[in-house]
Motif scaffolding. Sequence first.
Motif, mmCIF file in Angstrom:
data_model
loop_
_atom_site.group_PDB
_atom_site.id
_atom_site.type_symbol
_atom_site.label_atom_id
_atom_site.label_comp_id
_atom_site.label_asym_id
_atom_site.label_seq_id
_atom_site.Cartn_x
_atom_site.Cartn_y
_atom_site.Cartn_z
ATOM 1 N N UNK A 102 34.809 27.451 47.786
ATOM 2 C CA UNK A 102 35.014 26.387 46.803
ATOM 3 C C UNK A 102 34.464 26.766 45.428
ATOM 4 N N UNK A 103 34.337 28.055 45.176
ATOM 5 C CA UNK A 103 33.904 28.506 43.853
ATOM 6 C C UNK A 103 34.986 28.194 42.822
ATOM 7 N N UNK A 104 34.615 28.264 41.558
ATOM 8 C CA UNK A 104 35.575 27.970 40.494
ATOM 9 C C UNK A 104 36.781 28.907 40.555
ATOM 10 N N UNK A 105 36.526 30.189 40.792
ATOM 11 C CA UNK A 105 37.627 31.163 40.865
ATOM 12 C C UNK A 105 38.558 30.860 42.036
ATOM 13 N N UNK A 106 37.986 30.458 43.154
ATOM 14 C CA UNK A 106 38.812 30.115 44.314
ATOM 15 C C UNK A 106 39.606 28.841 44.062
ATOM 16 N N UNK A 107 38.997 27.896 43.365
ATOM 17 C CA UNK A 107 39.723 26.672 42.989
ATOM 18 C C UNK A 107 40.934 27.008 42.121
ATOM 19 N N UNK A 108 40.709 27.880 41.143
ATOM 20 C CA UNK A 108 41.794 28.266 40.238
ATOM 21 C C UNK A 108 42.914 28.964 41.001
ATOM 22 N N UNK A 109 42.534 29.785 41.970
ATOM 23 C CA UNK A 109 43.529 30.511 42.763
ATOM 24 C C UNK A 109 44.376 29.542 43.588
#
Length: 203
Positions: A102-109
């Motif tokens: 649930x990191x920001x990068x994973x959210x964006x992906x």
Amino acid sequence: MKTKMQSLVMLICAGILFAGSTTSYQLGDSVSDFKLKNVDGKMVSLSDYKSGKGVIIIFDCNTCPYSRAYNDRIIGLNKKYASQGFPVVAINPNDPAQSPGDSFDEMAAVAKKKHYDFPYLQDLSQEVAHAFGASNTPHVFVLKKDGSDFKVAYIGTIDNNTRDASAADKKYVEDAVNALLENKPVATPKTKAIGCGIRWKNS
């Protein structure tokens, strides 16, 4: 002595419950403005939607199986109601230290892969989730615009069938928004949120 001890425990519990009730929004409460970072890097505020009729706030995440099961339905809610003045705003409250997926990068992906046409915000401090009293992902709060305020009109789950959207015969969020669009009271204003518990930060 036993009776006194039981009474003390009951008073302590009542105090805890009362304290909890004063720190989270209840039906009819006005919601304070907030500002969170969207997956596109821009900041989004509740006040950005002041020209609409309301907002469908959904505390959601990448990693919960319930969230994944409801993902297409959340996308569908925005497609159905954004043009009618009730857009979806998704907020990820999970602590990425507890849930790296649930990191920001994973959210964006995820937002890019699923072609989100609504904000997907990161509540890194978890202050917004605490203010709403969110407990699960997904957890929905339908807000109705009332003058200059956004007031809580529905709290709970999306519908009554997690696994199969076509088998859901009670579509709580849709029913709530439809009622608000017709200036009618929400028949079922509160249901139990079904999903994974929020990954709170270690205190």
